[in-house]
Design an enzyme around this catalytic site. Structure first.
Site, mmCIF file in Angstrom:
data_model
loop_
_atom_site.group_PDB
_atom_site.id
_atom_site.type_symbol
_atom_site.label_atom_id
_atom_site.label_comp_id
_atom_site.label_asym_id
_atom_site.label_seq_id
_atom_site.Cartn_x
_atom_site.Cartn_y
_atom_site.Cartn_z
ATOM 1 N N GLU A 80 0.852 -1.191 0.000
ATOM 2 C CA GLU A 80 0.000 0.000 0.000
ATOM 3 C C GLU A 80 0.894 1.249 0.000
ATOM 4 O OE1 GLU A 80 -2.030 0.594 3.713
ATOM 5 O OE2 GLU A 80 -3.672 1.705 2.785
ATOM 6 N N LYS A 179 -10.384 0.501 -0.941
ATOM 7 C CA LYS A 179 -10.282 0.251 0.507
ATOM 8 C C LYS A 179 -11.524 0.738 1.251
ATOM 9 C CE LYS A 179 -7.074 1.227 4.350
ATOM 10 N NZ LYS A 179 -5.868 2.027 4.689
ATOM 11 N N CYS A 212 -4.679 -3.269 4.444
ATOM 12 C CA CYS A 212 -4.261 -2.731 5.748
ATOM 13 C C CYS A 212 -5.343 -2.787 6.833
ATOM 14 C CB CYS A 212 -3.723 -1.312 5.570
ATOM 15 S SG CYS A 212 -2.440 -0.898 6.776
#
Ligand SMILES: *[C@@H]1O[C@H](CO)[C@@H](O)[C@H](O)[C@H]1NC(C)=O
Ligand SMILES: *[C@@H]1O[C@H](CO)[C@@H](O)[C@H](O)[C@H]1NC(C)=O
Ligand SMILES: *[C@@H]1O[C@H](CO)[C@@H](O)[C@H](O)[C@H]1NC(C)=O
Ligand SMILES: *[C@@H]1O[C@H](CO)[C@@H](O)[C@H](O)[C@H]1NC(C)=O
Ligand SMILES: *[C@@H]1O[C@H](CO)[C@@H](O)[C@H](O)[C@H]1NC(C)=O
Length: 513
Positions: A80, A179, A212
């Site tokens: 990322e 995300k 994440c």
């Protein structure tokens, strides 16, 4: 040939082709990238400057992709924020964004670069995948304009998304994931209206993807495994380590084991921001991992994985609810782990059986240390409650950990070295969830592959004496359905957290962009 013969022949041929093309194992690569950060990420640059900057990072990724392909890797994951870095504002990231189409359009940017406008980053990534015959996973930024009449359209007339893309070995865009769970301060991006469940099939298994901070929540992470049955998760991350329970290698390997999937975690490498820790994790044990706070260099990790990993079903409360609490004479005390108030007991003997409870959760530990040192203290802790700092998530945790110092008030603080080895341990808890992630972490933030197992009745136990001194043995449970529990009557622990926050505001604890 008769029709029947022909059909039989055709069926056999198709079968053979499938047989030949589907692989029982594959070679995975993850690259921990020492990302070059913009000098001043808040300054607005031109699109040409943004592209030139991104190309310098992609030059480094290209080296890793080529090297991985030369070693036979089928897929490589990059981190990322690995192409433009971090600390942008909503305006200053804009020149770095491209319009990324839905993969359904069936597009190979390398062959047809201008089909959807000017997209030089997607073109280059696609060519890297195609030229090297390897799946390439990368994290870039997507922009989508919207009409002011749309209720959620931001005032600047566009959505900006933190986005993972996957190009297959022909350079085709096969996955795009926006995300969902943005981290605190990630204001340059919008979250999609609904969680996106992105999967794609390959000859080496079914893949899912998220980013994440997503790993702490149910959607899309858990749903991809539970409902869509992916074999392998792709996980670009920019993870700042937080001990004792949330260092990258520790938590990501635990998620692979707890969920029963392969997990390919690619982190940024920036020791001064506590970012390091990448790995290739299978449900039974980590195949390869990298943790390095000492050097500034990136690192390529490669390992073979089963395309369809098997795993067994665990009832996480079965053993713990079947036994009586071990009688412990030792006094309980409170200690803080990353803002959460745990109930602890000290392990005063070289070996023993201990129980500690908090609310609904009781944790049982049987252990034997190799020696009982006078300069180190270990404790058994329990936590059952809502974590509310830098994210809101309900936890049930049983943990054996080394205290920072011999002062019991320091139990729960970050510590990354230890001297005490354990001959054996067995930890279990009366969990009210089936989502429990088993962690074992040794001194210097090292994993312990093949040194422990989980039994079907929910015991995390050692198979042999630990190969190094022990930092922690933990069952990290998530109770997703309680995340939204009302915080109507803040109890003492929430109150003390607020006080600590005020005191400690200049320090950033954990970040996961
Ligand atoms: C980016 O933000 C992090 C966290 O706030 C900070 O520690 C770091 O110094 C910043 N990096 C740069 C290059 O500004
Ligand atoms: C891919 O290969 C072509 C032809 O060999 C070459 O022109 C191009 O620069 C390569 N692109 C990348 C990104 O490696
Ligand atoms: C993958 O293949 C399975 C059948 O093998 C199919 O049910 C599924 O829809 C496919 N998924 C994707 C994303 O193509
Ligand atoms: C797990 O085991 C406990 C105790 O044996 C039992 O009460 C519970 O129903 C089991 N849970 C599941 C999900 O099977
Ligand atoms: C812990 O309990 C087990 C069985 O419950 C027993 O065999 C063992 O001796 C106990 N260990 C200690 C140090 O008390």
């Amino acid at each position: 040939m008769t029709t029947t013969q022909f059909l039989a022949y055709a069926a056999i041929s198709v079968f053979c082709v499938l047989e030949v093309n589907s692989l029982d194992t594959f070679i995975a690569a993850v690259y921990e990238h020492a990302v070059r950060l913009p000098d001043d990420p808040l300054t607005l640059v031109s699109p040409e400057e943004a592209l030139a900057f991104m190309n310098r990072n992609i030059d480094v990724l290209e080296g890793a992709i080529t090297l991985a392909a030369n070693q036979g890797a089928h897929i490589i994951v990059t981190p990322e924020d690995g192409i433009y870095g971090y600390n942008f504002s909503r305006e200053s990231i804009y020149p770095y964004l491209e319009d990324i189409p839905d993969p359904q359009v069936n597009w190979i940017p390398c062959n047809n670069p201008n089909r959807f406008g000017y997209n030089p980053v997607q073109e280059r990534l696609s060519c890297l995948a195609k030229n090297n015959s390897i799946y390439v996973v990368a994290n870039i930024g997507d922009k989508k304009s919207c009409k002011a009449s749309e209720p959620q359209c931001p005032p600047d007339g566009r959505y900006q998304y933190n986005t993972n893309v996957v190009f297959d070995s022909q350079g085709k865009l096969v996955a795009r994931y926006h995300k969902q769970n943005l981290f605190m301060g990630e204001d340059q991006f919008n979250a999609p209206k609904e969680p996106e469940m992105v999967t794609f099939n390959t000859t080496f298994g079914k893949f899912g993807i998220f980013t994440c901070f997503d790993i702490l929540f149910h959607d899309p992470a858990v749903a991809l495994v539970k409902d869509l049955h992916v074999d392998t998760v792709l996980f670009p991350t920019a993870w700042m380590n937080v001990l004792p329970h949330l260092s990258a290698v520790e938590f990501h390997s635990a998620w692979a084991m707890g969920m029963g999937v392969n997990f390919l975690a690619s982190n940024l490498h920036n020791p001064s921001n506590r970012m390091t820790g990448s790995g290739i994790y299978a449900p039974d044990f980590p195949r390869a991992f990298h943790y390095d706070m000492k050097t500034p260099e990136g690192k390529l990790i490669i390992s073979t994985l089963d395309s369809h990993p098997s795993h067994s079903i665990v009832n996480w409360s079965s053993y713990a609810s079947s036994i009586h609490a071990f009688p412990t004479g030792n006094q309980e005390f409170k200690g803080t782990v990353f803002f959460d108030e745990f109930t602890f007991v000290e392990l005063t003997e070289i070996a023993g059986n201990y129980t500690v409870c908090q609310k609904e959760l009781c944790c049982h530990l049987s252990y034997e240390m190799s020696e009982k040192r006078s300069d180190e203290v270990y404790a058994l802790g329990a936590f059952d409650g809502l974590h509310v700092v830098e994210g809101r998530y309900y936890l049930q945790i049983c943990t054996l950990l080394k205290c920072e110092t011999t002062d019991l008030h320091t139990c729960g603080g970050s510590v990354d070295t230890a001297s005490t080895r354990f001959e054996s341990f067995s930890l279990s808890g009366t969990f009210g969830t089936q989502y429990v992630f088993p962690e074992v972490l040794l001194s210097d933030v090292q994993l312990a592959p093949k040194e422990f197992q989980v039994s079907s009745d929910g015991r995390l136990f050692s198979l042999k004496p630990t190969s190094g001194p022990l930092l922690t043995v933990t069952l990290f449970g998530r109770v997703y359905e309680k995340d939204m529990a009302s915080n109507g009557s803040p109890d003492l622990s929430t109150y003390s957290v607020k006080i600590m926050l005020v005191v400690m505001i200049p320090i950033v604890f954990s970040l996961c962009w």
